[in-house]
Design a protein around this motif. Structure first.
Motif, PDB file in Angstrom:
ATOM      1  N   LEU A   1       0.826  -1.208   0.000  1.00  0.00           N
ATOM      2  CA  LEU A   1       0.000   0.000   0.000  1.00  0.00           C
ATOM      3  C   LEU A   1       0.861   1.259   0.000  1.00  0.00           C
ATOM      4  CD1 LEU A   1      -2.810  -1.054   2.512  1.00  0.00           C
ATOM      5  CD2 LEU A   1      -2.937  -0.942   0.031  1.00  0.00           C
ATOM      6  N   LYS A   2       1.968   1.236   0.740  1.00  0.00           N
ATOM      7  CA  LYS A   2       2.851   2.398   0.746  1.00  0.00           C
ATOM      8  C   LYS A   2       3.490   2.608  -0.619  1.00  0.00           C
ATOM      9  CE  LYS A   2       4.032   2.549   5.647  1.00  0.00           C
ATOM     10  NZ  LYS A   2       5.131   2.502   6.655  1.00  0.00           N
ATOM     11  N   THR A   3       3.902   1.503  -1.241  1.00  0.00           N
ATOM     12  CA  THR A   3       4.503   1.620  -2.570  1.00  0.00           C
ATOM     13  C   THR A   3       3.488   2.150  -3.575  1.00  0.00           C
ATOM     14  OG1 THR A   3       5.964  -0.241  -2.060  1.00  0.00           O
ATOM     15  CG2 THR A   3       5.697   0.347  -4.384  1.00  0.00           C
ATOM     16  N   THR A   4       2.281   1.655  -3.467  1.00  0.00           N
ATOM     17  CA  THR A   4       1.225   2.112  -4.377  1.00  0.00           C
ATOM     18  C   THR A   4       0.910   3.586  -4.177  1.00  0.00           C
ATOM     19  OG1 THR A   4       0.249  -0.098  -4.362  1.00  0.00           O
ATOM     20  CG2 THR A   4      -1.144   1.700  -5.106  1.00  0.00           C
ATOM     21  N   ALA A   5       0.872   4.027  -2.913  1.00  0.00           N
ATOM     22  CA  ALA A   5       0.539   5.413  -2.616  1.00  0.00           C
ATOM     23  C   ALA A   5       1.606   6.375  -3.119  1.00  0.00           C
ATOM     24  CB  ALA A   5       0.343   5.591  -1.110  1.00  0.00           C
TER      25      ALA A   5
ATOM     26  N   ASP B   1       2.343   6.201 -11.336  1.00  0.00           N
ATOM     27  CA  ASP B   1       1.920   5.420 -12.490  1.00  0.00           C
ATOM     28  C   ASP B   1       0.510   4.882 -12.223  1.00  0.00           C
ATOM     29  OD1 ASP B   1       1.519   3.789 -14.621  1.00  0.00           O
ATOM     30  OD2 ASP B   1       3.387   2.647 -14.399  1.00  0.00           O
ATOM     31  N   ILE B   2      -0.442   5.266 -13.064  1.00  0.00           N
ATOM     32  CA  ILE B   2      -1.830   4.844 -12.857  1.00  0.00           C
ATOM     33  C   ILE B   2      -1.948   3.321 -12.905  1.00  0.00           C
ATOM     34  CG2 ILE B   2      -4.158   4.931 -13.833  1.00  0.00           C
ATOM     35  CD1 ILE B   2      -3.631   7.749 -14.706  1.00  0.00           C
ATOM     36  N   GLY B   3      -1.210   2.710 -13.841  1.00  0.00           N
ATOM     37  CA  GLY B   3      -1.250   1.251 -13.928  1.00  0.00           C
ATOM     38  C   GLY B   3      -0.720   0.586 -12.682  1.00  0.00           C
ATOM     39  N   MET B   4       0.362   1.127 -12.124  1.00  0.00           N
ATOM     40  CA  MET B   4       0.930   0.574 -10.893  1.00  0.00           C
ATOM     41  C   MET B   4      -0.040   0.745  -9.729  1.00  0.00           C
ATOM     42  SD  MET B   4       3.330  -0.939  -9.294  1.00  0.00           S
ATOM     43  CE  MET B   4       4.710  -0.902 -10.435  1.00  0.00           C
ATOM     44  N   ILE B   5      -0.688   1.916  -9.667  1.00  0.00           N
ATOM     45  CA  ILE B   5      -1.654   2.156  -8.587  1.00  0.00           C
ATOM     46  C   ILE B   5      -2.813   1.164  -8.668  1.00  0.00           C
ATOM     47  CG2 ILE B   5      -3.324   3.817  -7.684  1.00  0.00           C
ATOM     48  CD1 ILE B   5      -1.440   6.041  -8.557  1.00  0.00           C
ATOM     49  N   ASP B   6      -3.333   0.967  -9.868  1.00  0.00           N
ATOM     50  CA  ASP B   6      -4.455   0.046 -10.042  1.00  0.00           C
ATOM     51  C   ASP B   6      -4.047  -1.377  -9.702  1.00  0.00           C
ATOM     52  OD1 ASP B   6      -6.963  -0.880 -10.684  1.00  0.00           O
ATOM     53  OD2 ASP B   6      -6.531  -1.066 -12.820  1.00  0.00           O
ATOM     54  N   PHE B   7      -2.854  -1.782 -10.189  1.00  0.00           N
ATOM     55  CA  PHE B   7      -2.382  -3.141  -9.922  1.00  0.00           C
ATOM     56  C   PHE B   7      -2.128  -3.344  -8.432  1.00  0.00           C
ATOM     57  CE2 PHE B   7       1.182  -6.150  -9.457  1.00  0.00           C
ATOM     58  CZ  PHE B   7       0.580  -7.292  -9.969  1.00  0.00           C
TER      59      PHE B   7
ATOM     60  N   PRO C   1     -12.425   7.550  -8.973  1.00  0.00           N
ATOM     61  CA  PRO C   1     -12.930   6.595  -7.968  1.00  0.00           C
ATOM     62  C   PRO C   1     -12.672   5.145  -8.334  1.00  0.00           C
ATOM     63  CG  PRO C   1     -14.736   7.617  -9.179  1.00  0.00           C
ATOM     64  CD  PRO C   1     -13.497   8.373  -9.551  1.00  0.00           C
ATOM     65  N   SER C   2     -12.489   4.839  -9.608  1.00  0.00           N
ATOM     66  CA  SER C   2     -12.248   3.447 -10.004  1.00  0.00           C
ATOM     67  C   SER C   2     -10.859   2.980  -9.631  1.00  0.00           C
ATOM     68  CB  SER C   2     -12.467   3.297 -11.512  1.00  0.00           C
ATOM     69  OG  SER C   2     -11.525   4.081 -12.235  1.00  0.00           O
ATOM     70  N   LEU C   3      -9.943   3.901  -9.280  1.00  0.00           N
ATOM     71  CA  LEU C   3      -8.563   3.545  -8.950  1.00  0.00           C
ATOM     72  C   LEU C   3      -8.311   3.525  -7.451  1.00  0.00           C
ATOM     73  CD1 LEU C   3      -6.662   5.656 -11.633  1.00  0.00           C
ATOM     74  CD2 LEU C   3      -7.383   3.264 -11.763  1.00  0.00           C
ATOM     75  N   THR C   4      -9.307   3.794  -6.642  1.00  0.00           N
ATOM     76  CA  THR C   4      -9.094   3.847  -5.201  1.00  0.00           C
ATOM     77  C   THR C   4      -9.028   2.447  -4.614  1.00  0.00           C
ATOM     78  OG1 THR C   4     -11.466   3.959  -4.767  1.00  0.00           O
ATOM     79  CG2 THR C   4     -10.295   6.043  -5.051  1.00  0.00           C
ATOM     80  N   LEU C   5      -8.410   2.386  -3.439  1.00  0.00           N
ATOM     81  CA  LEU C   5      -8.299   1.107  -2.737  1.00  0.00           C
ATOM     82  C   LEU C   5      -9.674   0.603  -2.315  1.00  0.00           C
ATOM     83  CD1 LEU C   5      -6.599  -1.106  -1.409  1.00  0.00           C
ATOM     84  CD2 LEU C   5      -6.347   0.408   0.589  1.00  0.00           C
ATOM     85  N   VAL C   6     -10.548   1.514  -1.907  1.00  0.00           N
ATOM     86  CA  VAL C   6     -11.898   1.117  -1.488  1.00  0.00           C
ATOM     87  C   VAL C   6     -12.633   0.425  -2.625  1.00  0.00           C
ATOM     88  CG1 VAL C   6     -14.138   1.970  -0.735  1.00  0.00           C
ATOM     89  CG2 VAL C   6     -12.064   2.909   0.257  1.00  0.00           C
TER      90      VAL C   6
END
Length: 736
Positions: free
Chosen positions: A69-73, A77-83, A196-201
């Motif tokens: 989660l820290k790495t994603t935050a 990179d949108i792709g990295m965040i989504d993945f 909103p489609s890229l959020t963790l929730v």
């Protein structure tokens, strides 16, 4: 671990558990204790090693999730965040009963606290506003639809702590941060929701929904529903915290972020459970901060300018969040295809407008406008849902009034006019609050009645239920607004006939109140002829089994009836109860108060045009009535005359004098006979109005002598008795 490289496309790792690994796990578990290989191999220790190893594995997995989660935050990179969010979501659902670590631990605690407080508040509100509705009724069905299972949510937080932590990660306030200049990005806390489609929730909720689709069991679907409930509860809890601490900018930031996030997520989620919308409606509960701001504005305060500004800013922010919740309910009602979800959105909006869900007055007004001006006229499907929710709300109000009737039971006070009066002013603050509670759903339902008049039947039925006194009082209090709106839109005569057809025997009191308020106000605004005719038809249709007609149905329009017709109706009023008779008399002369002392003459007796009946005329015609021909018992006739004299506020000494003077003048001029009760009335007047003694002695009695009253033995006896009474009271010149 080692891996085989036989296949260049795939590497297969093999891991094995040996004594060294167990020893390392043991030493990591208890660093204060020096462990040796012999101690580890002890039989008792060996039995504990798998458990210790499992604990360490869970801790490692939790830490790994935290690192992901820290790495994603920190990634751009949108792709990295989504993945990263997808991986984190899968791990959160997979790592069941694994405790969170690091920042996630605080997030999980926030989720648990939010569920406990918000769910408890909702359950308390439902229990306070619940009624003993029959099973299967609309009210009980709505309550079941919006039910919140607090214990199930708390169990879910314990069973899936990482899921709860992921749902509330972005909604966890930064510890020690109260300034608006905090660098929130350094703590992995986003300031805005970009997509909103890229959020963790969203990733966590989508993972739960996919699991429910792959394994369509009830537990999987319930897990998805509970996850959304926890997210919504956290948003509401953060909003409450921001309202309770207006000067805390961090709490305000998190509350704003949560509201923005949930309103966007609800727009893209594949399914929204009804219970989540009940949590969402909690954003409208801003009465506390609103009251604080209003009190601060009304009275002088020792607070600084900064504190006052913070309170006002917090109030405005809270209203924006509440408005956003209403907009979200509107969009869900419009856009969702699932009927239960749409129904839940409509029920929440109606409940806010009706006061069943706590909200400030401003938000209740917005909810009422949303229901009446947006949802109801949108289409037939939504209007049906609105009516269904409004009926349920009115049923709850009616049952609440019945259940609390004994607490506010008051002895009815009867005015000196003999007319029963409802106590419009509550006897206590507690009763005032209860009356306000049933007033809100009544106002909502009455507003719908203007759009859909056939709902009047339900309104009359619920307000006329036995012991529903509070609701009946609230409806009657606001009946003038309803009748004016209905008369303007549908016509007074038309709506009167329609409402009368809906009213049964039990709803007669409410029908009478409706007709009474349907007549126009003002001395010059007389009831129109079509309304008068409609009331006569209603009276005819509501005859009793023995053929008797109820005069109460025409009392509201007697001011617009011709005097010649009122003279014919006067025997009906005489035979009615005392309060009905006095109400009719008062209504006849209501618009002729300036002419109360005058007996008007018809300009053309062949074509009578005079309307209403002055008090003087009423007293005269009452004496001229042939009670024997009208089959009125003599005792009842004389009692009605006494009833008029007893009401000294209406029939004052001046009114009585002018009426007696007119009758005596007619007797003298037209050589007519005196009415049977005339001398009796004079005697009663002597006993009640001392101010008229001289007038009776020096003017009235001599005039009767001039008209040869002594010819009629009974009238002469009355004359002599009156003279002796005046002499006894010390009136001068009686013998002369």
């Amino acid at each position: 671990g080692t891996y085989d490289n036989n296949d260049t496309q795939q590497k297969q790792y093999r891991y094995k558990l040996d004594d060294k690994t167990l020893l390392a796990a043991e030493m990591e578990h208890d660093k204060t204790k020096k462990a040796t290989a012999s101690e580890v191999l002890d039989k008792k220790k060996v039995e504990e090693l798998p458990k210790i190893f499992q604990t360490q594995c869970q801790l490692s997995a939790s830490q790994a999730l935290n690192r992901i989660l820290k790495t994603t935050a920190n990634s751009h990179d949108i792709g990295m965040i989504d993945f990263g969010n997808q991986v984190a979501a899968k791990l959160a659902w997979t790592l069941r009963n694994v405790k969170p670590s690091g920042d996630l631990k605080a997030s999980q605690e926030i989720a648990a606290e939010s569920v406990h407080r918000v769910a408890s508040k909702i359950i308390e509100d439902q229990s306070n506003g619940s009624s003993k509705s029959k099973k299967g009724s609309k009210s009980s069905n709505i309550t079941h639809l919006m039910g919140v299972d607090k214990s199930a949510l708390e169990k879910f937080v314990e069973e899936y702590p990482l899921v709860a932590a992921c749902l509330t990660k972005d909604l966890t306030p930064i510890l020690g941060s109260t300034s608006t200049n905090n660098n929130v990005n350094s703590h992995n806390q986003p300031s805005t929701v970009v997509d909103p489609s890229l959020t963790l929730v969203t990733s966590v909720l989508n993972e739960a929904f996919m699991k429910s689709c792959v394994t369509p069991t009830n537990d999987e679907r319930l897990n998805y529903n509970k996850a959304i409930d926890i997210f919504a509860a956290t948003v509401v809890h953060n909003s409450d915290q921001a309202n309770s601490k207006p000067s805390d900018a961090e709490k305000k930031r998190v509350a704003t972020l949560g509201t923005s996030s949930i309103t966007q997520d609800l727009g893209i989620l594949p399914y929204i459970p009804p219970s989540s919308l009940r949590f969402l409606a909690g954003l409208c509960d801003i009465e506390g901060i609103t009251k604080k701001a209003n009190d601060n504005a009304r009275k002088s305060t020792t607070q600084t300018i900064a504190a006052t500004s913070a309170i006002n800013a917090a109030k405005m922010a809270a209203e924006k969040r509440a408005t956003a919740a209403l907009v979200a309910l509107r969009d869900i009602a419009f856009q969702r295809s699932n009927i239960e979800t749409r129904r839940a959105a409509v029920v929440c909006a109606v409940s806010i407008a009706a006061g069943h869900i706590s909200a400030s007055s401003a938000i209740e007004d917005k909810a009422l406008k949303l229901v009446m001006n947006v949802l109801f006229p949108k289409n037939e499907a939504l209007s049906t849902l609105v009516v269904e929710a409004a009926v349920s709300s009115l049923e709850r109000a009616s049952q609440y009034a019945i259940d609390n009737n004994d607490r506010f039971k008051q002895t009815k006070k009867t005015s000196s006019k003999g007319k029963d009066l409802d106590q419009s002013s509550p006897a206590s603050d507690e009763e005032k609050a209860a009356l306000e509670k049933v007033k809100k759903p009544a106002l909502l339902f009455m507003a719908l009645c203007v759009r859909q008049p056939d709902m009047m039947k339900q309104l009359m039925h619920q307000s006329c239920r036995p012991f529903a006194t509070l609701l009946s009082k609230a409806v009657k209090e606001n009946m003038p607004k309803l009748t004016r709106a209905l008369a303007t839109k549908h016509g007074s005569a038309t709506i009167a006939s329609q409402v009368a057809e809906m009213a049964g025997n039990e709803e007669i009191p409410m029908l009478l109140a409706f007709l009474d308020n349907l007549t126009p106000l003002g001395d010059r605004n007389l009831p129109k002829e079509d309304l008068v005719e409609a009331c006569h038809k209603i009276q005819e249709s509501k005859k009793s089994d023995d053929g008797k007609m109820d005069p109460r149905f025409i009392i509201p329009v007697v001011a617009g009836m011709k005097r010649v017709d009122l003279v014919k109706k006067l025997p009906e009023f005489v035979m009615a109860d005392d309060n009905i008779f006095m109400a009719a008399i008062e209504q006849m002369g209501n618009r002729l108060q300036r002419h109360a002392l005058i007996f008007r003459d018809e300009p053309d007796p062949e074509n009578p045009v005079l309307t209403g009946m002055t008090l003087c005329e009423c007293f005269v015609f009452l004496h001229k009535m042939d009670f024997a021909a009208e089959e009125i018992p003599k005792r009842r006739y004389l009692d009605v005359v006494r009833l008029c004299l007893d009401d000294e506020d209406t029939f004052t000494d001046t009114v009585v004098r002018e009426a007696l003077d007119y009758i005596s003048g007619t007797f003298l001029a037209e050589d007519a006979t005196l009415p049977l009760a005339y001398m009796r009335t004079i005697i009663l007047t002597c006993s009640k109005h001392e101010s008229l003694h001289n007038w009776i002695c020096h003017l009235l009695l001599p005039r009767l002598i001039e008209g040869k009253v002594y010819v009629d033995r009974r009238q002469w006896e009355g004359w002599m008795r009156c003279a002796r009474m005046l002499e006894t009271n010390g009136v001068d010149n009686v013998q002369k």
